[in-house]
Every structure is written in C-alpha cells, then in structure tokens.
Design a protein around this motif. Structure first.
Motif, PDB file in Angstrom:
ATOM      1  N   ALA A   1      -2.507 -17.924  12.779  1.00 28.38           N
ATOM      2  CA  ALA A   1      -1.818 -18.788  13.739  1.00 28.38           C
ATOM      3  C   ALA A   1      -1.962 -20.259  13.390  1.00 28.38           C
ATOM      4  O   ALA A   1      -1.084 -21.074  13.714  1.00 28.38           O
ATOM      5  N   LYS A   2      -3.054 -20.631  12.722  1.00 26.14           N
ATOM      6  CA  LYS A   2      -3.277 -22.032  12.371  1.00 26.14           C
ATOM      7  C   LYS A   2      -2.244 -22.547  11.372  1.00 26.14           C
ATOM      8  O   LYS A   2      -2.020 -23.748  11.248  1.00 26.14           O
ATOM      9  N   MET A   3      -1.625 -21.624  10.617  1.00 28.99           N
ATOM     10  CA  MET A   3      -0.676 -22.057   9.603  1.00 28.99           C
ATOM     11  C   MET A   3       0.709 -22.331  10.173  1.00 28.99           C
ATOM     12  O   MET A   3       1.558 -22.903   9.510  1.00 28.99           O
ATOM     13  N   ASN A   4       0.980 -21.875  11.395  1.00 27.17           N
ATOM     14  CA  ASN A   4       2.228 -22.185  12.094  1.00 27.17           C
ATOM     15  C   ASN A   4       3.455 -21.816  11.259  1.00 27.17           C
ATOM     16  O   ASN A   4       4.380 -22.606  11.081  1.00 27.17           O
ATOM     17  N   LEU A   5       3.444 -20.581  10.714  1.00 28.17           N
ATOM     18  CA  LEU A   5       4.559 -20.102   9.904  1.00 28.17           C
ATOM     19  C   LEU A   5       5.541 -19.316  10.765  1.00 28.17           C
ATOM     20  O   LEU A   5       5.164 -18.705  11.775  1.00 28.17           O
ATOM     21  N   GLN A   6       6.806 -19.307  10.351  1.00 31.30           N
ATOM     22  CA  GLN A   6       7.851 -18.703  11.177  1.00 31.30           C
ATOM     23  C   GLN A   6       7.969 -17.189  11.007  1.00 31.30           C
ATOM     24  O   GLN A   6       8.404 -16.501  11.919  1.00 31.30           O
ATOM     25  N   MET A   7       7.575 -16.647   9.851  1.00 33.09           N
ATOM     26  CA  MET A   7       7.767 -15.232   9.570  1.00 33.09           C
ATOM     27  C   MET A   7       6.411 -14.544   9.422  1.00 33.09           C
ATOM     28  O   MET A   7       5.437 -15.174   9.000  1.00 33.09           O
ATOM     29  N   PRO A   8       6.316 -13.255   9.773  1.00 37.10           N
ATOM     30  CA  PRO A   8       5.036 -12.547   9.648  1.00 37.10           C
ATOM     31  C   PRO A   8       4.637 -12.359   8.192  1.00 37.10           C
ATOM     32  O   PRO A   8       5.481 -12.380   7.287  1.00 37.10           O
ATOM     33  N   PHE A   9       3.343 -12.142   7.975  1.00 34.45           N
ATOM     34  CA  PHE A   9       2.820 -11.934   6.638  1.00 34.45           C
ATOM     35  C   PHE A   9       3.381 -10.651   6.026  1.00 34.45           C
ATOM     36  O   PHE A   9       3.844 -10.635   4.880  1.00 34.45           O
ATOM     37  N   VAL A  10       3.361  -9.553   6.795  1.00 34.04           N
ATOM     38  CA  VAL A  10       3.876  -8.263   6.315  1.00 34.04           C
ATOM     39  C   VAL A  10       4.609  -7.557   7.455  1.00 34.04           C
ATOM     40  O   VAL A  10       4.147  -7.562   8.603  1.00 34.04           O
ATOM     41  N   ARG A  11       5.735  -6.958   7.120  1.00 31.79           N
ATOM     42  CA  ARG A  11       6.392  -6.023   8.029  1.00 31.79           C
ATOM     43  C   ARG A  11       6.911  -4.870   7.177  1.00 31.79           C
ATOM     44  O   ARG A  11       7.254  -5.056   6.008  1.00 31.79           O
ATOM     45  N   ALA A  12       6.921  -3.665   7.730  1.00 31.69           N
ATOM     46  CA  ALA A  12       7.291  -2.486   6.941  1.00 31.69           C
ATOM     47  C   ALA A  12       7.966  -1.450   7.832  1.00 31.69           C
ATOM     48  O   ALA A  12       7.888  -1.518   9.063  1.00 31.69           O
ATOM     49  N   GLU A  13       8.624  -0.481   7.184  1.00 32.10           N
ATOM     50  CA  GLU A  13       9.219   0.618   7.935  1.00 32.10           C
ATOM     51  C   GLU A  13       8.159   1.640   8.338  1.00 32.10           C
ATOM     52  O   GLU A  13       8.220   2.210   9.425  1.00 32.10           O
ATOM     53  N   LYS A  14       7.162   1.851   7.457  1.00 33.23           N
ATOM     54  CA  LYS A  14       6.141   2.855   7.751  1.00 33.23           C
ATOM     55  C   LYS A  14       4.854   2.535   7.008  1.00 33.23           C
ATOM     56  O   LYS A  14       4.881   2.054   5.877  1.00 33.23           O
ATOM     57  N   LEU A  15       3.731   2.817   7.645  1.00 30.68           N
ATOM     58  CA  LEU A  15       2.408   2.616   7.067  1.00 30.68           C
ATOM     59  C   LEU A  15       1.630   3.917   7.158  1.00 30.68           C
ATOM     60  O   LEU A  15       1.576   4.540   8.217  1.00 30.68           O
ATOM     61  N   ASP A  16       1.029   4.323   6.038  1.00 30.10           N
ATOM     62  CA  ASP A  16       0.224   5.544   5.987  1.00 30.10           C
ATOM     63  C   ASP A  16      -1.141   5.166   5.418  1.00 30.10           C
ATOM     64  O   ASP A  16      -1.243   4.686   4.291  1.00 30.10           O
ATOM     65  N   VAL A  17      -2.214   5.366   6.207  1.00 31.79           N
ATOM     66  CA  VAL A  17      -3.555   4.935   5.815  1.00 31.79           C
ATOM     67  C   VAL A  17      -4.520   6.108   5.867  1.00 31.79           C
ATOM     68  O   VAL A  17      -4.544   6.864   6.850  1.00 31.79           O
ATOM     69  N   ARG A  18      -5.328   6.245   4.804  1.00 32.75           N
ATOM     70  CA  ARG A  18      -6.393   7.246   4.773  1.00 32.75           C
ATOM     71  C   ARG A  18      -7.722   6.504   4.596  1.00 32.75           C
ATOM     72  O   ARG A  18      -7.889   5.753   3.649  1.00 32.75           O
ATOM     73  N   VAL A  19      -8.669   6.719   5.537  1.00 35.47           N
ATOM     74  CA  VAL A  19      -9.915   5.955   5.586  1.00 35.47           C
ATOM     75  C   VAL A  19     -11.102   6.902   5.470  1.00 35.47           C
ATOM     76  O   VAL A  19     -11.087   8.009   6.030  1.00 35.47           O
TER      77      VAL A  19
END
Length: 326
Positions: A25-43
């Motif tokens: 938020a401190k950088m005050n940028l207009q677009m998000p860092f990452v956006r995607a259609e789908k995320l699959d995570v194995r932890v």
C-alpha cells in the motif's frame, strides 16, 4: 482477495479461482501485483505447523504480473513476505518474516508487465509466457525454464533455460545466471511486437539459433549462432539465408560491448568483425576491424537498396571486392 476455494488433505493442497495479490500500500500503485484465473498450491504440512511455509508446488494459470520500479529505485516485489510496517524501499531481512521455500513454481500462459518509473519508461507487456522454477529458497541458486510463445505460423518459441541466484536483494537485475537461449523459427514481426521495439519495423523473416549466456557482477557474455531465413528488408527479399556466429561480452554498467569475434555469412560470402563499441562515450566510440571475402558488387548494391541506398535508375553494377578495414 480469493475467489471460490477448494481444500484437500494428504497431500495438503488448495485451489483458488481468480486470486489477486495486492501491491504494498505504501507504493500507491494502481494495479495489483498478481492476478490470475486459477491458483493451485501444495504445502508441506509439518513444516507449516512449525511456522515455516514450505511450498512443494505452486501453479498459476493465466496470471498477470505487474513489476514496477519506483522513482526511488525500489521494485514492488522488494517487500514480498516482509512483516507489516516494513519500509517499502528496504529489502526484507531475516527477521522481517518467515523464510519462503518453493520446490516448484509453474506459470502457464502468463503475462508480465514491466514499468520503470525511475527511468521514466512506459509500461511494456510480454504475453504468452510459461515459466517453471525449481528449488527456490532465499540466498540459494535455483533452476528455471522460461518460454515465450509468439503468435503466428511455425513453432515461434523463444526459450531461456538454466540456473540463477542467489537473488540480489538490492539490485535484482544483477542476480548471476547462466543458461541457454533458444529461438525456434521465431518470426521477426512477432519478435518486434514481443520486444516492443521499432528496430525491426520493416524487417521480416524466420530466426532460429542457440546462445550460451552467462551473467555475473555486471558482465554478460554470449556465445552462439543465429540463422535468418526468408529475410525481407524494407520490402526487398534477400535470396539467401544469413547466419551469425558470435562471441561477445557486455559490461552493462559501463555501456561497453566487446566483440571478441563475429562472423556474418551472407549466402556464401563471409564477413568477420571484431573490436569494441563504447556507448557511454559522447559521441559513440568505435574500435572495429572488418574483414570480408570476395563479395559481389551487384549483391552489395542489392543490400544497399534494401537499406534505402540506391544507384541511379538503369545503372549496372558488376565485379567483386574484398575488404580489410580498421
């Protein structure tokens, strides 16, 4: 923000539709860092219970990543994983958050946009990118396989595969790496759009070849061979393939390009080149030696016409010439 989610155990994994990762938020940028259609995570479960995030596999489908360098020289990913309240311009420290390890990262058909506010360069977008990254952890080398698929006929693939790291926190661009750059029937028209450059504006053809790359402490070396087929320059068809064998060194910070050796093969005619180009000097400083075999003057006239230099209408050019120029 997360869309519809599903969770599974043994192994522990979850899938998320339409995930979005905001920027600091401190950088005050207009677009998000990452956006995607789908995320699959194995932890890994047991390290997670001890507060250590050990990601076995992470897959993003059709992601869009925004890389932004602020006017102060800080990248928007520099605070990724840091504790809330950390300064945006400061690199994350060991105490700023738990260390992130990643066994495998896969990005499928991604888009990367780069904006450099420090150099006041406009936003550049690179699309249709696949990336596989293996065995990433802070302060250690990792393997990568990056491929870009350009639109059009033929294979149209540009791929870089090798090893990199450890990542330089202060200057990510100086992270050491070595690998192989491969071009497989890449059209110059598609390459022009992908690189967002006008250098190839009036050129066409199919480019293939392989280059060995190594970057360390601001020095980039490249050794390889390229072949251009079905070349067309400014509307003029070149009736033979053009090949280039080269061994060059670039001292990026100094603006110096050293050509250890380079041979351009125009059909059956070789043209060798060696020396240096100092782009930091004003005016530009050249120290080059050019040597050619016997070249047809008619062919020289034909190539000159492709670059806008023409003889008088009806002029007939014949003969052969050799050159040895310092």
């Amino acid at each position: 923000t997360l869309g519809k989610m599903s969770l599974a155990f043994l192994p522990l994994r979850f899938q998320v539709e339409n995930p979005v990762i905001a920027d600091d938020a401190k950088m005050n940028l207009q677009m998000p860092f990452v956006r995607a259609e789908k995320l699959d995570v194995r932890v890994s479960l047991f390290p997670l219970l001890r507060g250590n995030v050990q990601v076995q596999a992470l897959e993003l489908q059709r992601p869009a990543v925004e890389l932004v360098k602020t006017a102060q020289g800080a990248w928007n990913f520099s605070t990724l994983g840091a504790a809330a309240g950390a300064e945006a311009a400061a690199p994350p420290s060991a105490s700023a958050g738990t260390p992130l390890t990643l066994d495998r990262l896969a990005i499928l058909d991604g888009q990367v946009a780069i904006t450099d506010l420090q150099l006041k360069q406009p936003r550049t977008v690179y699309d249709h990118i696949d990336l596989t990254l293996l065995n990433y952890s802070a302060g250690k080398p990792f393997s990568f396989d990056l491929a870009a698929h350009l639109p059009g006929e033929r294979a149209q693939e540009l791929r870089v595969k090798g090893e990199a790291g450890p990542v330089s926190e202060k200057t990510p661009a100086e992270t050491p790496f070595q690998g192989t750059l491969s071009l497989n029937q890449v059209g110059l028209d598609g390459l022009k759009n992908f690189l967002d450059t006008d250098v190839l504006k009036k050129s066409a053809g199919s480019l293939s070849g392989e280059t060995q790359l190594k970057s360390e402490t601001g020095r980039l070396t490249a050794t390889g061979k390229l072949r251009l087929e079905q070349a067309n320059i400014n509307g003029l068809d070149i009736a033979y393939p053009i090949t280039l064998d080269y061994n060059v060194l670039a001292r990026i910070a100094e603006g110096l390009l050293v050509i250890n050796s380079a041979t351009v093969q125009l059909g059956q005619t070789p043209l060798s080149l060696a020396g240096s180009v100092d782009t930091a000097a004003t005016p530009l400083k050249l120290d080059l030696k050019i040597n050619s075999g016997e070249v047809s003057l008619a062919e020289i006239a034909r190539l000159a016409a492709a670059f806008g230099v023409a003889f008088a209408p009806g002029a007939k050019v014949t003969g052969r010439v050799g050159a040895d120029i310092q």
